[in-house]
Write a protein that holds these residues in place. Structure first.
Motif, short mmCIF file in Angstrom:
data_model
loop_
_atom_site.label_atom_id
_atom_site.label_comp_id
_atom_site.label_asym_id
_atom_site.label_seq_id
_atom_site.Cartn_x
_atom_site.Cartn_y
_atom_site.Cartn_z
N UNK A 15 -10.80 -17.39 9.11
CA UNK A 15 -10.54 -18.26 7.95
C UNK A 15 -9.14 -18.04 7.37
N UNK A 16 -8.41 -17.06 7.90
CA UNK A 16 -7.07 -16.77 7.38
C UNK A 16 -7.09 -15.90 6.13
N UNK A 17 -8.24 -15.29 5.86
CA UNK A 17 -8.35 -14.48 4.64
C UNK A 17 -8.12 -12.99 4.90
N UNK A 18 -8.01 -12.63 6.18
CA UNK A 18 -7.71 -11.23 6.52
C UNK A 18 -6.42 -11.22 7.34
N UNK A 19 -5.50 -10.32 6.99
CA UNK A 19 -4.23 -10.22 7.73
C UNK A 19 -3.85 -8.74 7.85
N UNK A 20 -2.98 -8.42 8.81
CA UNK A 20 -2.58 -7.02 9.02
C UNK A 20 -1.31 -6.73 8.23
N UNK A 21 -1.24 -5.53 7.68
CA UNK A 21 -0.12 -5.25 6.78
C UNK A 21 0.07 -3.74 6.68
N UNK A 22 1.33 -3.32 6.65
CA UNK A 22 1.59 -1.89 6.52
C UNK A 22 1.60 -1.54 5.04
N UNK A 23 0.97 -0.46 4.71
CA UNK A 23 0.66 -0.21 3.30
C UNK A 23 0.82 1.25 2.95
N UNK A 24 1.41 1.49 1.77
CA UNK A 24 1.49 2.86 1.28
C UNK A 24 0.71 2.88 -0.03
N UNK A 25 -0.25 3.75 -0.15
CA UNK A 25 -1.05 3.70 -1.38
C UNK A 25 -1.67 5.03 -1.75
N UNK A 26 -2.26 5.02 -2.93
CA UNK A 26 -2.92 6.23 -3.44
C UNK A 26 -4.41 6.08 -3.18
N UNK A 27 -4.94 6.93 -2.32
CA UNK A 27 -6.31 6.78 -1.87
C UNK A 27 -7.20 7.87 -2.46
N UNK A 28 -8.31 7.43 -3.08
CA UNK A 28 -9.27 8.41 -3.60
C UNK A 28 -10.46 8.46 -2.64
N UNK A 29 -10.66 9.61 -2.03
CA UNK A 29 -11.76 9.74 -1.06
C UNK A 29 -13.11 9.62 -1.76
N UNK A 30 -13.17 10.02 -3.05
CA UNK A 30 -14.41 9.92 -3.82
C UNK A 30 -14.81 8.47 -3.99
N UNK A 31 -13.85 7.61 -4.39
CA UNK A 31 -14.15 6.17 -4.60
C UNK A 31 -14.15 5.43 -3.27
#
Ligand code: MSP
Length: 522
Positions: A114-130
């Motif tokens: 549907x074009x709603x998912x795309x690949x992208x390189x990302x830098x982020x703050x990840x919480x393993x708990x959440x």
């Protein structure tokens, strides 16, 4: 009796055993579904466990077992807890079920097409708990995750992203035009504010960082990241399939209510809504976000060592049946508010509301019926539908239905207690023992009939909270334990001998907390 009602609960992470926070949600849900079953034959409850993700992978590695072994071990603890608490779900789904995994892959593919998912390189703050990336503005002043009070990890990855931003306005419009969608409504603004700053979300992780998850079909470098997997359970469980959805799915969807905790409303009101919109499916009628349970006013946490399992409470109070605990939990907080558990409060509330208020009322009245009338009801005992207590009984019934329509579970329980209070006052005011002494036998009999009929109402109305006690009440009244609301009509106790001395038994046992104290000391 034909309107369907489909209820789902959040699916619990299985990286530990169930605690009374999980139990709170399942009890609320069970009380709702049992109430709905009193009104319709088509009420369906789904619960389940959320079994993929980094937390399970890490916990299993620490224990030296496979993730699946960890899931199996903890899943059985959840199943056992729900059995003990008599959670009457129709289905329990595990996200490791093959059928679920297959359909999640289809859903992911469909969203991509549907074009709603795309690949992208990302830098982020990840919480393993959440199990999610956090926005820096969501962190505490010290840069910690507000839920887990831990510093999120900075991660750079190439992931698949879901175009949440595309659905932002449509979701906001939907929320505004459907006042029943988010309940309680005090949460609506919080969600609308979060929507303003919403960004596209990562929906996969690299296979290098997360192996324990469903693969992305056609891209073996990626694992589907928890929320698409977890949220889809609500439709995969009942037979959703892109090509060929089951008859059950067609009958039950859209869901009537997703019962969830206040910490995960955004995922349901925003992420899940967008996924459903992309799939072309209708959204749930309501999301009911309950508050959190604290222990002696503190947040439950492993580090504080105050995590309580429901089985510990049943054991500590020597309870064979879960009714008292179910009642206490279900009435622990008004809609959406946080509730608290303490041993003393549990004992006091249950003794006051159930044993003293309702239990004594039934016991005293049956004893008087035996003493004055040999346990027999006669035609002339039957009171009018228009008497004060009969009118209040019907009003209480109608108000309870309204409360349940708004998910006001504790409020509905309070209505039952208020009604029992009024009936107790009525007994004090009319003093049937004095009427008997004065030889006013017909008046005395009518008072007793009124109380017994009121107790029949109480038994049926209490059933969703305390199914075993409710059954005992009806059996003590010599009535068939049929809890359908259609039986809530004044005057159903028919003439005849309904009891005798040896048959009268207390239906509510007082809680003994000395037992709990001794146990703690031991
Ligand atoms: N797996 C996700 C939910 C996915 S739903 C598609 C999750 N799991 S959880 O095990 O952390 O929580 C399960 C449910 O229990 C959530 O609705 C959560 O709010 C609720 N609770 C967890 N701790 C709680 C309390 N202390 N009190 C009340 N409910 C709490 O989130």
């Amino acid at each position: 009796m034909s309107e369907k009602f489909y209820l789902t609960t959040a699916i619990d992470y299985v990286n530990g055993a169930p605690h009374i926070g999980h139990a709170y949600e399942k009890i609320l849900s069970d009380v709702i579904i049992r109430h709905k079953r009193q009104l319709t034959d088509k009420a369906y409850m789904l619960t389940g466990t959320d079994e993929h993700g980094i937390k399970i992978q890490k916990t299993a590695a620490l224990k030296g077992i496979t993730p699946k072994e960890l899931c199996d071990e903890n899943f059985s603890k959840f199943e056992e807890a729900w059995r003990q608490l008599e959670i009457s779900y129709d289905q329990i789904i595990r996200t490791t079920d093959e059928k679920h995994k297959k359909v999640v892959k289809q859903i992911f593919k469909k969203l991509y097409e549907n074009g709603d998912i795309y690949k992208h390189s990302y830098k982020g703050l990840y919480c393993a708990g959440c199990e999610c990336f956090l926005n820096s503005k969501d962190l505490t002043q010290d840069g910690l995750c507000p839920n887990h009070l831990k510093k999120p990890e900075e991660i750079t990855e190439e992931n698949y992203f879901f175009k949440l931003t595309k659905y932002k306005d449509k979701i906001a419009d939907y929320i505004k035009s459907h006042p029943d969608f988010i309940q309680p409504s005090i949460r609506v603004n919080e969600i609308l504010n979060q929507l303003e700053n919403i960004e596209d979300i990562s929906v996969s992780r690299t296979r290098n960082s997360v192996q324990w998850g469903i693969e992305v079909e056609g891209d073996d470098s990626q694992t589907i990241y928890v929320w698409i997997d977890a949220l889809s359970n609500y439709i995969t469980a009942i037979g959703y399939d892109i090509e060929n959805p089951s008859a059950q799915f067609k009958e039950l969807w859209p869901c009537d209510v997703h019962v969830i905790g206040k910490d995960i409303i955004k995922f349901h009101a925003v992420y899940w809504s967008a996924i459903l919109m992309s799939l072309g499916l209708p959204l749930a009628h309501s999301i009911f976000a309950h508050g959190w349970i604290t222990i002696d006013q503190s947040k439950m946490s492993k580090s504080l060592g105050n995590v309580i399992a429901p089985k510990d409470i049943l054991q500590a109070f020597n309870l064979e049946k879960p009714d008292a605990f179910r009642y206490y939990m279900a009435s622990a907080a008004l809609i959406g508010k946080d509730g608290n558990y303490s041993d003393d409060d549990f004992k006091e509330k249950v003794n006051a509301d159930l044993a003293n208020n309702m239990g004594n009322l039934l016991n005293r009245t049956l004893n008087m019926l035996v003493k004055y009338f040999d346990g027999e009801i006669k035609q002339e005992f039957i009171t009018e539908k228009t008497s004060k207590i009969a009118i209040m009984a019907d009003n209480t019934k109608n108000q309870i239905i309204e409360c349940f329509n708004k998910f006001e579970i504790a409020e509905a329980a309070n209505l039952i207690v208020n009604f029992a209070d009024t009936v107790n006052k009525y007994v004090t005011e009319t003093a049937p023992w004095s009427l008997a002494k004065e030889g006013k036998m017909r008046e005395c009999a009518q008072v007793l009939y009124t109380v017994l009929e009121a107790m029949r109402y109480i038994g049926i109305m209490l059933y969703p909270y305390c199914p075993n006690i409710a059954e005992s009440i009806l059996l003590q009244l010599n009535e068939t334990p049929d809890f359908k609301y259609e039986n809530l009509e004044w005057g159903k106790i028919k003439p005849g001998k309904i009891t005798e001395k040896e048959k009268i038994k207390p239906v509510f046992l007082r809680l003994d907390s000395e037992f709990a104290e001794n146990k703690k000391k031991a």
